[in-house]
Design a protein around this motif. Structure first.
Motif, PDB file in Angstrom:
ATOM      1  N   LYS A   1       0.793  -1.258  -0.025  1.00 24.64           N
ATOM      2  CA  LYS A   1      -0.029  -0.069  -0.048  1.00 24.64           C
ATOM      3  C   LYS A   1       0.924   1.355   0.001  1.00 24.64           C
ATOM      4  CE  LYS A   1      -3.966   2.167   1.718  1.00 24.64           C
ATOM      5  NZ  LYS A   1      -5.263   2.261   2.297  1.00 24.64           N
ATOM      6  N   ALA A   2       1.950   1.133   0.732  1.00 22.62           N
ATOM      7  CA  ALA A   2       2.835   2.314   0.844  1.00 22.62           C
ATOM      8  C   ALA A   2       3.575   2.639  -0.640  1.00 22.62           C
ATOM      9  CB  ALA A   2       4.031   2.261   1.690  1.00 22.62           C
ATOM     10  N   LEU A   3       3.804   1.401  -1.285  1.00 24.37           N
ATOM     11  CA  LEU A   3       4.320   1.677  -2.795  1.00 24.37           C
ATOM     12  C   LEU A   3       3.313   2.196  -3.539  1.00 24.37           C
ATOM     13  CD1 LEU A   3       6.342  -1.671  -3.177  1.00 24.37           C
ATOM     14  CD2 LEU A   3       7.246   0.750  -2.890  1.00 24.37           C
ATOM     15  N   MET A   4       2.069   1.770  -3.357  1.00 26.71           N
ATOM     16  CA  MET A   4       0.889   2.191  -4.282  1.00 26.71           C
ATOM     17  C   MET A   4       0.697   3.796  -3.982  1.00 26.71           C
ATOM     18  SD  MET A   4      -1.186   1.504  -6.526  1.00 26.71           S
ATOM     19  CE  MET A   4      -2.899   1.617  -7.232  1.00 26.71           C
TER      20      MET A   4
ATOM     21  N   ASP B   1      -9.161   3.273  -4.593  1.00 24.27           N
ATOM     22  CA  ASP B   1      -9.605   4.147  -3.347  1.00 24.27           C
ATOM     23  C   ASP B   1      -8.530   3.935  -2.209  1.00 24.27           C
ATOM     24  OD1 ASP B   1     -10.840   5.387  -1.436  1.00 24.27           O
ATOM     25  OD2 ASP B   1     -12.714   4.666  -1.503  1.00 24.27           O
ATOM     26  N   PRO B   2      -7.855   5.069  -1.745  1.00 26.86           N
ATOM     27  CA  PRO B   2      -6.773   5.073  -0.847  1.00 26.86           C
ATOM     28  C   PRO B   2      -7.517   4.780   0.437  1.00 26.86           C
ATOM     29  CG  PRO B   2      -6.291   6.798  -2.172  1.00 26.86           C
ATOM     30  CD  PRO B   2      -7.762   6.252  -2.600  1.00 26.86           C
ATOM     31  N   ALA B   3      -8.715   4.983   0.611  1.00 24.31           N
ATOM     32  CA  ALA B   3      -9.359   4.521   1.890  1.00 24.31           C
ATOM     33  C   ALA B   3      -9.466   3.273   2.087  1.00 24.31           C
ATOM     34  CB  ALA B   3     -10.820   5.312   2.271  1.00 24.31           C
TER      35      ALA B   3
ATOM     36  N   PRO C   1      -7.905  -0.924   1.648  1.00 24.64           N
ATOM     37  CA  PRO C   1      -6.878  -1.882   1.637  1.00 24.64           C
ATOM     38  C   PRO C   1      -6.579  -2.082  -0.072  1.00 24.64           C
ATOM     39  CG  PRO C   1      -8.304  -3.241   2.362  1.00 24.64           C
ATOM     40  CD  PRO C   1      -9.045  -1.931   2.362  1.00 24.64           C
ATOM     41  N   LEU C   2      -5.182  -2.433  -0.308  1.00 29.43           N
ATOM     42  CA  LEU C   2      -4.732  -2.503  -1.715  1.00 29.43           C
ATOM     43  C   LEU C   2      -5.258  -3.929  -2.190  1.00 29.43           C
ATOM     44  CD1 LEU C   2      -3.490  -1.275  -4.500  1.00 29.43           C
ATOM     45  CD2 LEU C   2      -1.474  -2.336  -3.367  1.00 29.43           C
ATOM     46  N   THR C   3      -4.855  -4.774  -1.209  1.00 31.38           N
ATOM     47  CA  THR C   3      -4.882  -6.084  -1.739  1.00 31.38           C
ATOM     48  C   THR C   3      -6.181  -6.550  -2.286  1.00 31.38           C
ATOM     49  OG1 THR C   3      -3.382  -6.590   0.147  1.00 31.38           O
ATOM     50  CG2 THR C   3      -4.435  -8.712  -0.694  1.00 31.38           C
ATOM     51  N   PRO C   4      -7.345  -6.433  -1.735  1.00 30.61           N
ATOM     52  CA  PRO C   4      -8.665  -6.856  -2.381  1.00 30.61           C
ATOM     53  C   PRO C   4      -8.801  -6.190  -3.886  1.00 30.61           C
ATOM     54  CG  PRO C   4      -9.063  -6.189  -0.294  1.00 30.61           C
ATOM     55  CD  PRO C   4      -7.858  -5.717  -0.499  1.00 30.61           C
ATOM     56  N   TRP C   5      -8.413  -4.986  -3.998  1.00 32.48           N
ATOM     57  CA  TRP C   5      -8.371  -4.227  -5.445  1.00 32.48           C
ATOM     58  C   TRP C   5      -7.533  -4.962  -6.404  1.00 32.48           C
ATOM     59  CZ3 TRP C   5      -4.583  -1.711  -8.251  1.00 32.48           C
ATOM     60  CH2 TRP C   5      -5.153  -0.792  -9.093  1.00 32.48           C
ATOM     61  N   VAL C   6      -6.449  -5.364  -6.119  1.00 38.91           N
ATOM     62  CA  VAL C   6      -5.582  -6.137  -7.104  1.00 38.91           C
ATOM     63  C   VAL C   6      -6.062  -7.337  -7.151  1.00 38.91           C
ATOM     64  CG1 VAL C   6      -3.318  -7.341  -7.221  1.00 38.91           C
ATOM     65  CG2 VAL C   6      -3.482  -5.093  -6.118  1.00 38.91           C
ATOM     66  N   HIS C   7      -6.615  -8.043  -6.257  1.00 34.92           N
ATOM     67  CA  HIS C   7      -7.211  -9.379  -6.335  1.00 34.92           C
ATOM     68  C   HIS C   7      -8.586  -9.379  -7.368  1.00 34.92           C
ATOM     69  CE1 HIS C   7      -9.920 -12.557  -4.942  1.00 34.92           C
ATOM     70  NE2 HIS C   7      -9.220 -13.264  -5.320  1.00 34.92           N
ATOM     71  N   ALA C   8      -9.126  -8.363  -7.224  1.00 35.49           N
ATOM     72  CA  ALA C   8     -10.514  -8.133  -8.094  1.00 35.49           C
ATOM     73  C   ALA C   8     -10.077  -8.008  -9.566  1.00 35.49           C
ATOM     74  CB  ALA C   8     -11.329  -6.726  -7.470  1.00 35.49           C
ATOM     75  N   ILE C   9      -9.031  -7.256  -9.963  1.00 31.46           N
ATOM     76  CA  ILE C   9      -8.396  -6.969 -11.194  1.00 31.46           C
ATOM     77  C   ILE C   9      -7.940  -8.388 -11.663  1.00 31.46           C
ATOM     78  CG2 ILE C   9      -6.654  -5.975 -12.645  1.00 31.46           C
ATOM     79  CD1 ILE C   9      -7.059  -3.466 -10.905  1.00 31.46           C
ATOM     80  N   ALA C  10      -7.010  -8.958 -10.848  1.00 41.27           N
ATOM     81  CA  ALA C  10      -6.625 -10.286 -11.144  1.00 41.27           C
ATOM     82  C   ALA C  10      -7.630 -11.418 -11.634  1.00 41.27           C
ATOM     83  CB  ALA C  10      -5.723 -10.927 -10.122  1.00 41.27           C
TER      84      ALA C  10
ATOM     85  N   GLU D   1       3.126   9.443 -14.443  1.00 40.06           N
ATOM     86  CA  GLU D   1       2.524  10.748 -14.132  1.00 40.06           C
ATOM     87  C   GLU D   1       1.578  10.362 -12.632  1.00 40.06           C
ATOM     88  OE1 GLU D   1       2.211  13.309 -15.812  1.00 40.06           O
ATOM     89  OE2 GLU D   1       3.455  12.609 -17.290  1.00 40.06           O
ATOM     90  N   PRO D   2       1.816  11.563 -12.087  1.00 41.26           N
ATOM     91  CA  PRO D   2       0.646  11.660 -10.604  1.00 41.26           C
ATOM     92  C   PRO D   2      -0.894  11.183 -11.062  1.00 41.26           C
ATOM     93  CG  PRO D   2       1.908  13.416 -10.979  1.00 41.26           C
ATOM     94  CD  PRO D   2       2.187  12.801 -12.144  1.00 41.26           C
ATOM     95  N   VAL D   3      -1.651  10.685 -10.270  1.00 42.02           N
ATOM     96  CA  VAL D   3      -3.070  10.261 -10.413  1.00 42.02           C
ATOM     97  C   VAL D   3      -3.796  11.456  -9.730  1.00 42.02           C
ATOM     98  CG1 VAL D   3      -4.749   8.728 -10.162  1.00 42.02           C
ATOM     99  CG2 VAL D   3      -2.651   7.957 -11.242  1.00 42.02           C
ATOM    100  N   TYR D   4      -4.725  11.763 -10.397  1.00 47.44           N
ATOM    101  CA  TYR D   4      -5.891  12.504  -9.504  1.00 47.44           C
ATOM    102  C   TYR D   4      -6.814  11.581  -9.005  1.00 47.44           C
ATOM    103  CZ  TYR D   4      -9.625  15.897  -8.788  1.00 47.44           C
ATOM    104  OH  TYR D   4     -10.699  16.564  -8.248  1.00 47.44           O
ATOM    105  N   ARG D   5      -6.857  11.737  -7.726  1.00 48.01           N
ATOM    106  CA  ARG D   5      -7.459  10.482  -6.961  1.00 48.01           C
ATOM    107  C   ARG D   5      -9.095  10.666  -6.965  1.00 48.01           C
ATOM    108  NH1 ARG D   5      -4.580  10.414  -1.940  1.00 48.01           N
ATOM    109  NH2 ARG D   5      -2.073  10.299  -2.825  1.00 48.01           N
ATOM    110  N   ARG D   6      -9.410  11.783  -7.101  1.00 40.97           N
ATOM    111  CA  ARG D   6     -11.096  11.945  -7.385  1.00 40.97           C
ATOM    112  C   ARG D   6     -11.609  11.797  -8.592  1.00 40.97           C
ATOM    113  NH1 ARG D   6     -12.985  13.258  -2.459  1.00 40.97           N
ATOM    114  NH2 ARG D   6     -14.772  13.968  -3.255  1.00 40.97           N
ATOM    115  N   GLN D   7     -10.760  11.338  -9.473  1.00 36.54           N
ATOM    116  CA  GLN D   7     -11.204  11.171 -10.969  1.00 36.54           C
ATOM    117  C   GLN D   7     -12.527  10.305 -10.960  1.00 36.54           C
ATOM    118  OE1 GLN D   7      -7.953  10.334 -13.367  1.00 36.54           O
ATOM    119  NE2 GLN D   7      -9.438   9.789 -15.169  1.00 36.54           N
TER     120      GLN D   7
END
Lengths: 185, 213
Positions: free
Chosen positions: A9-12, A71-73, A75-84, B15-21
């Motif tokens: 998540k920090a990398l993202m 959505d940074p609010a 966690p990243l893992t489920p987002w990646v999982h959904a795409i995969a 590129e930086p990403v606009y988060r509210r896009q």
């Protein structure tokens, strides 16, 4: 939740700010996890493991092109999982396999094991690029392959900087569409 | 192509990403869809003439609460559906609530009226116009919301298509309500509710084709 979630998540978050090093590190780590995931899934439904690398690359492009939908609010893992998982089901549908066999798995599994080899897909990037419209092909060549800055590419192509960015983004999405077209049996 | 080469290419000039896009794109589509739907209604059908008569305003308000309820609930749901996710059943209940409410109110209204009046309450005057207008007006808002969703990454395409259809039907019915002179709740439940659900059905059929990424 995997133990790597905070690190990924920090990398993202850094990658969303435009940090190329973080972006590269993130894609590299995710590619290992994705490879393990796709090999496992394809083996389970008795499909050839050579398709795994194609899927790894499709998922990586999707993660890159769709990173604004994270959505940074959350966690990243489920987002990646959904795409995969979406890319796996889409792949099986396009290659006309039964997808009734793709079970809903725990989100942790996608990022479960490590499996690294320097791998190669069946796609030929340069042949795919040639099929893109001129503007997209040139901007991707300059910005993403030759490493020119957006400003340099803009002056070479005689476009505005925002037009260059738009063409790169659309070009990458068009690459995904070309890959999908090739799958039609 | 080597995966390492692909990663190198994708990481070049990030590129930086606009988060509210996602929210911005969908909000713009909601606004444009609403303006266009009301515009089409104004130019083709026109606002009902009896707005100043007593009681009319409260009838109109009850219809608008139903249709706007659908628009608001589906808009919130679409923002969720637009992002890749594995489970997304929670807000579905929110989108069905306006339908449950209008059916309940219609049932109460029918049960308090003599059976001889039911026909008039349900069929009303302009059921055919309603049946045709709502799906036709919905076409443009549907196209606009699909255009916006194509800039996002929904993973459940049937559901996203259905909710996009429900949204377009809701926007269209909101615009049509400003014209329509049939004020009985059973009429609204049957003809508004039915045509909006029809829009959702078409959306679900078209979703997988239009929203693939």
């Amino acid at each position: 939740m995997t133990p790597n979630e905070p690190e990924f998540k920090a990398l993202m978050m850094a990658s969303l700010e435009g940090d190329a090093t973080a972006h590269r590190a993130l894609l590299q780590r995710l590619s290992q996890r994705l490879r393990a995931y796709y090999k496992g899934r394809l083996a389970r439904i008795e499909r050839s493991a050579t398709e795994a690398e194609d899927l790894v690359q499709e998922a990586l492009i999707a993660i890159h092109v769709q990173r604004h939908t994270y959505d940074p609010a959350e966690p990243l893992t489920p987002w990646v999982h959904a795409i995969a998982r979406y890319k796996l089901i889409d792949h099986l549908r396009r290659t006309r396999a039964s997808m009734a066999d793709v079970p809903l798995e725990d989100a942790g599994q996608v990022l479960a094991q490590d499996d690294y080899v320097s791998a190669e897909s069946a796609y030929d990037l340069h042949r795919l690029l040639k099929q893109l419209p001129e503007k997209m092909r040139r901007t991707i060549q300059y910005v993403k392959l030759d490493g020119l800055s957006v400003a340099e590419a803009a002056s070479r192509c005689g476009m505005s900087e925002s037009a260059v960015k738009v063409n790169v983004h659309r070009g990458l999405k068009a690459l995904v569409a070309l890959i999908a077209l090739e799958k039609r049996p | 192509m080597k995966t390492d080469h692909l990663i190198a290419m994708l990481s070049m000039n990030v590129e930086p990403v606009y988060r509210r896009q996602v929210i911005r794109t969908l909000s713009a589509a909601v606004a444009v869809g609403a303006v266009v739907a009301v515009g089409i209604m104004l130019f083709t059908l026109g606002v009902r003439m009896d707005l100043k008569e007593p009681g009319v305003f409260s009838f109109l308000a009850s219809k608008l609460i139903f249709t706007l309820g659908i628009v608001i609930a589906t808009s919130i749901y679409l923002i969720k559906l637009a992002r890749p996710s594995i489970e997304q059943s929670a807000p579905a209940a929110l989108a069905t609530f306006p339908f449950v409410a209008i059916m309940g109110l219609a049932a109460i209204s029918l049960s308090s009226a003599p059976i001889s009046h039911w026909n008039r309450l349900i069929v009303g005057n302009q059921w055919l116009e309603c049946l045709i207008s709502i799906p036709v007006i919905a076409i443009v808002p549907f196209a606009v919301i699909i255009w916006a969703l194509r800039k996002t990454a929904p993973t459940d395409l049937v559901r996203t298509g259905a909710i996009a259809g429900l949204f377009a039907g809701g926007v269209s019915a909101t615009a049509y309500a400003l014209h329509c002179i049939d004020d009985s709740l059973p009429f609204v439940a049957v003809w508004y509710g039915g045509t909006i659900v029809l829009c959702a059905f078409f959306g679900a059929k078209l979703g997988p084709r239009l929203l693939r990424w």
